[in-house]
Design an enzyme around this catalytic site. Structure first.
Site, PDB file in Angstrom:
ATOM      1  N   TYR A   1      -6.197  -1.673  -6.848  1.00  0.00           N
ATOM      2  CA  TYR A   1      -5.553  -2.834  -6.231  1.00  0.00           C
ATOM      3  C   TYR A   1      -4.890  -2.494  -4.902  1.00  0.00           C
ATOM      4  O   TYR A   1      -4.717  -1.344  -4.546  1.00  0.00           O
ATOM      5  CB  TYR A   1      -4.609  -3.556  -7.171  1.00  0.00           C
ATOM      6  CG  TYR A   1      -3.465  -2.851  -7.834  1.00  0.00           C
ATOM      7  CD1 TYR A   1      -3.026  -1.597  -7.459  1.00  0.00           C
ATOM      8  CD2 TYR A   1      -2.797  -3.487  -8.895  1.00  0.00           C
ATOM      9  CE1 TYR A   1      -1.962  -0.997  -8.089  1.00  0.00           C
ATOM     10  CE2 TYR A   1      -1.726  -2.890  -9.534  1.00  0.00           C
ATOM     11  CZ  TYR A   1      -1.311  -1.644  -9.129  1.00  0.00           C
ATOM     12  OH  TYR A   1      -0.252  -1.060  -9.767  1.00  0.00           O
ATOM     13  N   GLU A   2      -4.595  -3.553  -4.154  1.00  0.00           N
ATOM     14  CA  GLU A   2      -4.124  -3.457  -2.757  1.00  0.00           C
ATOM     15  C   GLU A   2      -5.123  -2.721  -1.875  1.00  0.00           C
ATOM     16  O   GLU A   2      -4.760  -2.081  -0.898  1.00  0.00           O
ATOM     17  CB  GLU A   2      -2.751  -2.782  -2.680  1.00  0.00           C
ATOM     18  CG  GLU A   2      -1.677  -3.429  -3.532  1.00  0.00           C
ATOM     19  CD  GLU A   2      -1.619  -4.932  -3.364  1.00  0.00           C
ATOM     20  OE1 GLU A   2      -1.916  -5.428  -2.261  1.00  0.00           O
ATOM     21  OE2 GLU A   2      -1.285  -5.625  -4.329  1.00  0.00           O
ATOM     22  N   GLY A   3      -6.393  -2.843  -2.197  1.00  0.00           N
ATOM     23  CA  GLY A   3      -7.457  -2.209  -1.431  1.00  0.00           C
ATOM     24  C   GLY A   3      -7.902  -0.927  -2.092  1.00  0.00           C
ATOM     25  O   GLY A   3      -7.124   0.008  -2.266  1.00  0.00           O
TER      26      GLY A   3
ATOM     27  N   ARG B   1       0.826  -1.209   0.000  1.00  0.00           N
ATOM     28  CA  ARG B   1       0.000   0.000   0.000  1.00  0.00           C
ATOM     29  C   ARG B   1       0.858   1.256   0.000  1.00  0.00           C
ATOM     30  O   ARG B   1       0.554   2.228  -0.708  1.00  0.00           O
ATOM     31  CB  ARG B   1      -0.967  -0.033   1.183  1.00  0.00           C
ATOM     32  CG  ARG B   1      -2.108  -1.017   0.964  1.00  0.00           C
ATOM     33  CD  ARG B   1      -2.971  -1.239   2.190  1.00  0.00           C
ATOM     34  NE  ARG B   1      -4.093  -2.124   1.848  1.00  0.00           N
ATOM     35  CZ  ARG B   1      -4.992  -2.558   2.703  1.00  0.00           C
ATOM     36  NH1 ARG B   1      -4.915  -2.206   3.988  1.00  0.00           N
ATOM     37  NH2 ARG B   1      -5.966  -3.356   2.305  1.00  0.00           N
TER      38      ARG B   1
END
Length: 574
Positions: free
Chosen positions: A430-432, A297
Site C-alpha cells: 500500500y501507498e505505492g 510513504r
C-alpha cells in the site's frame, strides 16, 4: 505480560541518534533551540511508556477479534476507543502536526521516533494516527480558510480522524482511471457519487466524525489524472455553528477480510450524492493528495521499522529463555540464543532494525533542514521512495527471521510471531508498491537530474569512509573497506542506469536499484554510528553492541550491493 504483548521502546538508540550519530544535536538545530535532544528523548520515552502500557496489550486482541461491520457501522475491538481517547488527551495527535496547522510542530526527526513507537506497539491502531497526520498535512497545504477552521482544527485536536480515498474497483495504481464523480451544486458544494475500496480506517466507532479526502472527477474534466480534483467529504455533515448534523451520503458496504492488520478497518465506501467541498484548485487534486501520499510513504518506513523491532524483541526474548539441545562451545543449560546460527539471525535482525531506525531519523532531519535549500530538499525527496521501498521489503525478511528463531512455535499464533509477519506483508504494497517507489526513484529522482542528487549522496558516503579510516580501530577499518567498495559498485550501477535512459531496461531493474541504494544507505547509517562511537572517549555498555551490529551489517548485508549492482547493469533479460 506475555511475549506477545511485551514491548520495550528503544529510547537509548534515539538518544544516540539525536545527540551523537550525526555529529550534532539535530533536534536543537531543527527547532532553533526550542527543544533539544534531551527533550526529544523524554518525548520518546513518554510515548514508549504509553505505547507499551496502553497500545501493545491491545495488539494481540485486535488481531484475534478484528474490526467488524454490523448494521452499516464498523466496530473496533474492546479497548480501542478508550486507547484512542487516551492518545488524544495525552496530546500525541497534535504533537507532530505543523505549527501552521495549529499543532505543536515537533521536528520530523522526532516524529520518526513516535512513528516507530506507535507502529511497534500496535500497527493496526497506528494506521489511524498516520492517516490523520497525512490529512492534516494535505489540508494545511491546500485548504481554504473555511475548510481549515471547520475540519483541520478538529483533525489536529484528534477529535476527528482522516482518510484518503483514491482506489476504486477499476482504478488502483492508475489514478487516471478514477470514475467517482463530483457534480457542482448551486451552493458551492459538490455531489459526490461512486465507490471507493481499500479505504483504511474508512469507518469506525472511536471518534465522532471522519474527514474523508476524496479524489473525484468533475463534469467535463480532462481525461486521466489531470482531470482529478480533491474534496473533503465528512462522514457526518457539519452545521454552520460547528455542531454535527445529518449523516452524509456515505455508506460502508463492506470491510475486507485481510491477511493481517485485522483491527484496521479496510472499507468499501459507497458515495451517493454525498456532500463534498473542493480542496485547492479545480483539477489540481493530485497535488494535494500527493502531500498526503508522501507523508504516508515516509510513515510506511516508520511502520516497517516498528514491526521489525517488535519481531526482534519477541524473538530475542524467546531465544534467551528457550533450552533446546547442547550449544556448541557453551556449558549445559545454555539457551538457544547462543547457538551460532540463532545468534546470526538475531544479529541480522538487530543490525537491519538499527539501519532502518537511523535512516528514518536522517530522512526526518533532511526535511527539517530543507527549508528553501533546494539541494537538501532534493536529497530528502530522493530518500522517500528508498526508505519506503527498502524498509518495507526488509520488514518482510526481519519478521520472517523472527519466526525462524521461534522454530515451530513461531508458526503457531500463540507466540505472536506469525502476526508480525502477516501484518508486515501489506507494507510493500500500500501507498505505492515497491515497483511504484522504484519507478519514482529512477524517473523523478535519478534520471531527471542525470544522477546529480544521487552523486551528491555518494560524495557524502565517501566522506564518511574517510572519517572511518581516520577514526581507526579494527571495526572502523573493516566497515570503511566494505562501505567504500559498496559505494563504488553503486556508482557503476548508477552509470548503467543513466545509460539505459527511460526505457524498459531501467524499469526492469528499478527495484534492484532501489534495494541497492537502501542497503547502501543502511551501511552508511552504521558507518556514522561507528564514527560517533569511536569519537566518544568513555566506553558505554551499548557501544560494543553498536560496533558489532555495524561490523555484521557490513559483512552480511552491505555486501549484497555488489550482487545488486551486477543485476542492475544487466538490464532487462529475455
Amino acid at each position: 505480560m506475555s511475549a506477545a504483548t511485551l514491548y520495550i521502546p528503544p529510547t537509548a538508540d534515539y538518544a544516540f541518534l539525536y545527540r551523537e550519530a550525526f555529529g550534532r544535536d539535530i533536534v536543537a538545530e531543527a527547532s532553533g533551540g526550542a527543544i533539544t535532544a534531551d527533550d526529544a528523548v523524554e518525548i520518546i520515552a513518554g510515548a514508549g511508556e504509553f505505547g507499551a502500557s496502553v497500545l501493545a496489550p491491545l495488539d494481540r486482541q485486535g488481531d484475534q477479534v478484528g474490526a467488524r461491520l454490523e448494521n452499516g457501522q464498523v466496530h473496533l475491538p474492546d479497548g480501542f476507543a478508550e486507547a484512542y481517547q487516551a492518545l488524544v488527551e495525552s496530546g500525541w495527535v497534535s504533537a507532530t502536526a505543523p505549527e501552521s496547522a495549529g499543532g505543536d510542530g515537533l521536528p520530523e526527526s522526532v516524529g520518526a521516533g513516535l512513528g516507530e513507537v506507535w507502529n511497534a506497539s500496535n500497527m493496526a491502531f497506528a494506521l489511524c494516527w498516520m492517516l490523520g497526520a497525512g490529512a492534516i498535512h494535505a489540508l494545511d497545504a491546500a485548504a481554504s480558510d473555511e475548510l481549515r477552521e471547520t475540519y483541520l482544527t478538529k483533525l489536529v485536536s484528534g477529535e476527528w480522524t482522516g482518510t484518503m480515498n483514491l482506489t476504486e474497483p477499476e482504478a488502483g495504481t492508475d489514478l487516471g482511471a478514477i470514475r467517482t464523480t463530483a457534480t457542482p451544486r448551486e451552493d458551492g458544494t459538490y455531489a459526490i457519487s461512486g465507490q471507493k475500496i481499500f479505504i483504511t480506517w474508512g469507518d469506525h466507532d472511536i471518534a465522532e466524525n471522519i474527514v474523508h479526502l476524496v479524489l473525484a472527477r468533475t463534469p467535463g474534466a480532462p481525461e486521466g489524472a489531470k482531470g482529478l480534483s480533491l474534496f473533503v467529504a465528512p462522514r457526518v455533515l457539519v452545521n454552520a455553528d460547528g455542531s454535527l448534523g445529518d449523516r452524509n451520503g456515505i455508506e460502508t458496504i463492506a470491510i475486507e477480510h485481510k491477511l493481517g492488520i485485522h483491527a484496521s478497518p479496510t472499507c468499501v465506501l459507497s458515495y451517493d450524492d454525498a456532500t463534498g467541498y473542493l480542496v485547492g484548485e479545480l483539477h489540481g487534486g493530485l497535488a494535494g493528495m500527493f502531500v498526503m501520499m508522501n507523508s504516508a510513504r515516509v510513515g510506511m518506513g516508520h511502520q516497517a521499522t516498528g514491526i521489525s523491532d517488535r519481531a526482534l524483541q519477541g524473538a530475542a526474548a524467546y531465544a534467551a529463555g528457550r533450552l533446546q539441545g547442547p550449544v556448541q562451545g557453551r556449558p549445559a543449560g545454555t539457551p538457544i540464543a547462543e547457538h551460532p546460527d540463532v545468534r546470526r539471525i538475531l544479529r541480522s535482525m538487530s543490525s537491519r532494525v538499527f539501519a532502518m531506525r537511523a535512516l528514518a531519523v536522517h530522512v526526518g532531519d533532511l526535511f527539517d533542514r530543507a527549508g528553501d535549500d533546494d539541494a537538501t530538499l532534493a536529497m530528502a525527496e530522493l530518500f522517500v521512495p528508498i526508505f519506503k521501498g527498502w524498509a518495507s521489503e526488509e520488514a518482510l525478511r526481519v519478521t520472517s527471521d523472527g519466526i525462524q528463531v521461534y522454530g515451530g512455535m513461531g508458526f503457531v499464533e500463540e507466540t505472536g510471531a506469525a502476526q508480525h509477519y502477516r501484518d508486515s506483508r501489506i507494507i510493500p504494497i500500500y501507498e505505492g508498491t515497491t515497483a511504484i517507489q522504484s519507478n519514482d526513484l529512477i524517473g523523478r529522482k535519478v534520471l531527471r537530474d542525470q544522477g546529480g542528487t544521487v552523486s551528491a549522496l555518494f560524495a557524502q558516503i565517501d566522506a564518511t569512509v574517510a572519517a572511518l579510516r581516520a577514526a581507526g580501530g579494527e571495526v572502523a577499518v573493516r566497515v570503511a573497506d566494505r562501505l567504500g567498495r559498496a559505494v563504488d559498485a553503486a556508482r557503476t550501477a548508477t552509470d548503467a542506469l543513466l545509460g539505459f535512459g527511460a526505457g524498459r531496461d531501467a524499469s526492469a531493474v528499478s527495484v534492484p536499484y532501489l534495494m541497492l541504494l537502501g542497503t547502501l544507505a543502511g551501511g552508511w547509517m552504521h558507518a556514522l554510528a561507528v564514527v560517533a562511537v569511536v569519537a566518544h572517549q568513555t566506553p558505554r555498555d551499548e557501544d560494543a553492541a553498536r560496533l558489532t551490529d555495524a561490523d555484521f551489517y557490513a559483512a552480511h548485508h552491505l555486501v549484497r550491493v555488489h550482487a545488486l549492482a551486477e543485476t542492475v547493469t544487466a538490464g532487462e533479460i529475455g
